[in-house]
Design a protein around this motif. Structure first.
Motif, PDB file in Angstrom:
ATOM      1  N   LEU A 199       0.797  -1.177  -0.125  1.00  0.00           N
ATOM      2  CA  LEU A 199       0.191   0.099   0.174  1.00  0.00           C
ATOM      3  C   LEU A 199       1.047   1.453   0.122  1.00  0.00           C
ATOM      4  CD1 LEU A 199      -3.206   0.665   2.001  1.00  0.00           C
ATOM      5  CD2 LEU A 199      -1.593   2.504   1.853  1.00  0.00           C
ATOM      6  N   VAL A 200       1.867   1.391   0.976  1.00  0.00           N
ATOM      7  CA  VAL A 200       2.865   2.508   1.022  1.00  0.00           C
ATOM      8  C   VAL A 200       3.276   2.676  -0.477  1.00  0.00           C
ATOM      9  CG1 VAL A 200       4.888   3.384   2.027  1.00  0.00           C
ATOM     10  CG2 VAL A 200       3.113   2.195   3.439  1.00  0.00           C
ATOM     11  N   ASP A 201       3.915   1.417  -0.843  1.00  0.00           N
ATOM     12  CA  ASP A 201       4.725   1.624  -1.991  1.00  0.00           C
ATOM     13  C   ASP A 201       4.123   2.203  -3.378  1.00  0.00           C
ATOM     14  OD1 ASP A 201       6.990   0.681  -1.144  1.00  0.00           O
ATOM     15  OD2 ASP A 201       6.917  -1.564  -1.421  1.00  0.00           O
ATOM     16  N   VAL A 202       2.491   1.476  -3.420  1.00  0.00           N
ATOM     17  CA  VAL A 202       1.869   2.031  -4.576  1.00  0.00           C
ATOM     18  C   VAL A 202       1.219   3.640  -4.303  1.00  0.00           C
ATOM     19  CG1 VAL A 202      -0.549   1.393  -5.484  1.00  0.00           C
ATOM     20  CG2 VAL A 202       1.058  -0.320  -4.890  1.00  0.00           C
ATOM     21  N   ALA A 203       0.885   3.905  -3.003  1.00  0.00           N
ATOM     22  CA  ALA A 203       0.559   5.223  -2.827  1.00  0.00           C
ATOM     23  C   ALA A 203       1.680   6.074  -3.383  1.00  0.00           C
ATOM     24  CB  ALA A 203       0.183   5.262  -1.323  1.00  0.00           C
ATOM     25  N   CYS A 204       3.129   5.765  -3.097  1.00  0.00           N
ATOM     26  CA  CYS A 204       4.306   6.560  -3.328  1.00  0.00           C
ATOM     27  C   CYS A 204       4.277   6.631  -5.107  1.00  0.00           C
ATOM     28  CB  CYS A 204       5.652   6.086  -2.598  1.00  0.00           C
ATOM     29  SG  CYS A 204       5.519   6.356  -1.022  1.00  0.00           S
ATOM     30  N   GLU A 205       4.061   5.689  -5.581  1.00  0.00           N
ATOM     31  CA  GLU A 205       4.402   5.253  -7.085  1.00  0.00           C
ATOM     32  C   GLU A 205       3.244   6.436  -7.759  1.00  0.00           C
ATOM     33  OE1 GLU A 205       3.508   2.166 -10.618  1.00  0.00           O
ATOM     34  OE2 GLU A 205       3.884   1.435  -8.628  1.00  0.00           O
ATOM     35  N   ILE A 206       2.094   6.085  -7.405  1.00  0.00           N
ATOM     36  CA  ILE A 206       0.922   6.996  -7.926  1.00  0.00           C
ATOM     37  C   ILE A 206       1.035   8.505  -7.627  1.00  0.00           C
ATOM     38  CG2 ILE A 206      -1.587   7.269  -7.788  1.00  0.00           C
ATOM     39  CD1 ILE A 206      -1.918   4.375  -7.571  1.00  0.00           C
ATOM     40  N   LEU A 207       1.238   8.796  -6.363  1.00  0.00           N
ATOM     41  CA  LEU A 207       1.542  10.400  -6.028  1.00  0.00           C
ATOM     42  C   LEU A 207       2.691  10.888  -7.092  1.00  0.00           C
ATOM     43  CD1 LEU A 207       0.922  10.325  -2.180  1.00  0.00           C
ATOM     44  CD2 LEU A 207      -0.999  10.797  -3.886  1.00  0.00           C
ATOM     45  N   ASN A 208       4.003  10.100  -7.001  1.00  0.00           N
ATOM     46  CA  ASN A 208       4.964  10.791  -7.827  1.00  0.00           C
ATOM     47  C   ASN A 208       4.740  10.761  -9.246  1.00  0.00           C
ATOM     48  OD1 ASN A 208       7.271  10.933  -5.806  1.00  0.00           O
ATOM     49  ND2 ASN A 208       7.403   8.997  -5.705  1.00  0.00           N
ATOM     50  N   LYS A 209       4.037   9.861  -9.684  1.00  0.00           N
ATOM     51  CA  LYS A 209       3.452   9.829 -11.245  1.00  0.00           C
ATOM     52  C   LYS A 209       2.511  11.032 -11.358  1.00  0.00           C
ATOM     53  CE  LYS A 209       3.713   5.119 -12.734  1.00  0.00           C
ATOM     54  NZ  LYS A 209       3.010   3.960 -13.131  1.00  0.00           N
ATOM     55  N   ALA A 210       1.601  11.571 -10.448  1.00  0.00           N
ATOM     56  CA  ALA A 210       0.668  12.536 -10.378  1.00  0.00           C
ATOM     57  C   ALA A 210       1.496  13.874 -10.361  1.00  0.00           C
ATOM     58  CB  ALA A 210      -0.329  12.338  -9.502  1.00  0.00           C
ATOM     59  N   ILE A 211       2.403  13.843  -9.490  1.00  0.00           N
ATOM     60  CA  ILE A 211       3.275  14.965  -9.341  1.00  0.00           C
ATOM     61  C   ILE A 211       3.946  15.407 -10.707  1.00  0.00           C
ATOM     62  CG2 ILE A 211       5.262  16.034  -8.355  1.00  0.00           C
ATOM     63  CD1 ILE A 211       4.396  14.738  -5.540  1.00  0.00           C
ATOM     64  N   LEU A 212       4.649  14.438 -11.112  1.00  0.00           N
ATOM     65  CA  LEU A 212       5.488  14.351 -12.502  1.00  0.00           C
ATOM     66  C   LEU A 212       4.583  15.268 -13.743  1.00  0.00           C
ATOM     67  CD1 LEU A 212       7.752  11.294 -12.574  1.00  0.00           C
ATOM     68  CD2 LEU A 212       8.420  13.901 -12.152  1.00  0.00           C
ATOM     69  N   GLN A 213       3.377  14.550 -13.658  1.00  0.00           N
ATOM     70  CA  GLN A 213       2.218  14.947 -14.623  1.00  0.00           C
ATOM     71  C   GLN A 213       1.596  16.563 -14.146  1.00  0.00           C
ATOM     72  OE1 GLN A 213       1.560  13.761 -17.696  1.00  0.00           O
ATOM     73  NE2 GLN A 213       3.313  12.284 -17.138  1.00  0.00           N
ATOM     74  N   GLY A 214       1.837  17.097 -13.042  1.00  0.00           N
ATOM     75  CA  GLY A 214       1.384  18.270 -12.656  1.00  0.00           C
ATOM     76  C   GLY A 214       0.137  18.349 -11.804  1.00  0.00           C
ATOM     77  N   GLY A 215      -0.238  16.939 -11.353  1.00  0.00           N
ATOM     78  CA  GLY A 215      -1.596  16.608 -10.733  1.00  0.00           C
ATOM     79  C   GLY A 215      -2.593  16.251 -11.570  1.00  0.00           C
ATOM     80  N   THR A 216      -3.861  16.183 -11.164  1.00  0.00           N
ATOM     81  CA  THR A 216      -5.051  15.808 -11.834  1.00  0.00           C
ATOM     82  C   THR A 216      -6.042  16.901 -11.969  1.00  0.00           C
ATOM     83  OG1 THR A 216      -4.894  13.497 -10.992  1.00  0.00           O
ATOM     84  CG2 THR A 216      -6.880  14.212 -11.884  1.00  0.00           C
ATOM     85  N   THR A 217      -6.445  17.432 -13.207  1.00  0.00           N
ATOM     86  CA  THR A 217      -7.226  18.579 -13.549  1.00  0.00           C
ATOM     87  C   THR A 217      -8.749  17.811 -13.621  1.00  0.00           C
ATOM     88  OG1 THR A 217      -5.645  19.882 -14.454  1.00  0.00           O
ATOM     89  CG2 THR A 217      -7.910  20.298 -14.728  1.00  0.00           C
TER      90      THR A 217
END
Length: 269
Positions: A199-217
């Motif tokens: 859960l921690v690993d997946v959360a970090c992976e998804i959040l990091n990907k979202a940060i690189l994409q500038g978040g979700t609009t």
């Protein structure tokens, strides 16, 4: 509501515009945004220069020389960089008049956002930050495991509890559960240590990907008018079908809209 990736995007964007800029004046057009005495807020920050912008969970901390204030965007708050003299928007509620002909404007359609003066050095130990748990990037999975063992609630609900782990909101909680093939109704206290680490690993992976994409609009979020791109990578949130083509089901869990795939995320019996 802006979540950790969106707030981090705002932080990074604003750093490019307001660091080393001095506040010449502050115009408060909707007083309830300020959780302090208005005059004290203005006089404390006036003639101070932005030196750093920090983030804790979904909160922004603006640091100016020896003073600081915290900002929570809540549902639809956003900051815009404007030139002095630009026409005010109907929903511009706090105007920071900066030097060099610039203004930092806080815009909030629903007026839920809040700003508050905090201690420059010790803000993490002051309310409201002192009530927050660690971010996914910081938390030890064994610490989280011990917390979850005490929670006989749906994992989706627990992921939104900022006192346990901060920064995850509705969008990313849905995405985390899907990537783990975890039914959102699963009780948090039945997860094994292995699953909690995942859960921690997946959360970090998804959040990091979202940060690189500038978040979700979705709806109103943007960072100074720049939309995030992660929404095109969402697997279940506000989707009709999961990546495998199965129909997505929307339910309410603890009054929060929850999207999941009943096939990919089967409940264990």
């Amino acid at each position: 509501m802006p979540e950790l990736p969106e707030v981090e995007t705002v932080r990074r964007t604003l750093e490019n515009f307001i660091l080393n800029k001095k506040i010449e004046d502050i115009k408060i057009l909707y007083p309830k945004i300020i959780d302090d005495d208005q005059e004290e807020f203005v006089q404390t920050l006036k003639n101070k220069t932005f030196t750093e912008i920090d983030r804790v969970g979904k909160y922004l901390i603006f640091k100016l020389e020896d003073v600081a204030f915290i900002s929570h965007l809540r549902m639809e708050g956003k900051y815009q960089i404007c030139k002095k003299g630009d026409i005010l928007s109907k929903h511009d509620h706090v105007i920071f008049v900066l030097d060099e002909g610039m203004e930092l404007r806080y815009n909030d359609v629903r007026k839920f956002g809040r700003m508050k003066l905090v201690d420059y050095d010790d803000y993490k130990n002051q309310l409201p930050l002192s009530k927050l748990g660690p971010e996914p990037f910081e938390i030890d999975y064994l610490e989280l495991y011990q917390k979850l063992k005490k929670k006989n609630k749906a994992i989706k609900t627990v992921l939104l509890d900022q006192s346990i782990m901060t920064g995850i909101g509705n969008i990313y909680a849905n995405e985390i559960c899907y990537q783990m093939h975890l039914n959102p109704y699963t009780k948090a206290n039945v997860l094994s240590k292995k699953r909690v680490k995942e859960l921690v690993d997946v959360a970090c992976e998804i959040l990091n990907k979202a940060i690189l994409q500038g978040g979700t609009t979705i709806h109103s979020f943007s960072a100074n008018g720049i939309d995030g791109l992660f929404q095109v990578q969402l697997k279940v949130h506000m989707q009709k079908h999961c990546p495998l083509g199965h129909e997505i089901k929307k339910v309410m869990i603890n009054e929060r809209g929850t999207y999941y795939c009943p096939i990919c995320q089967k409940a264990k019996r």
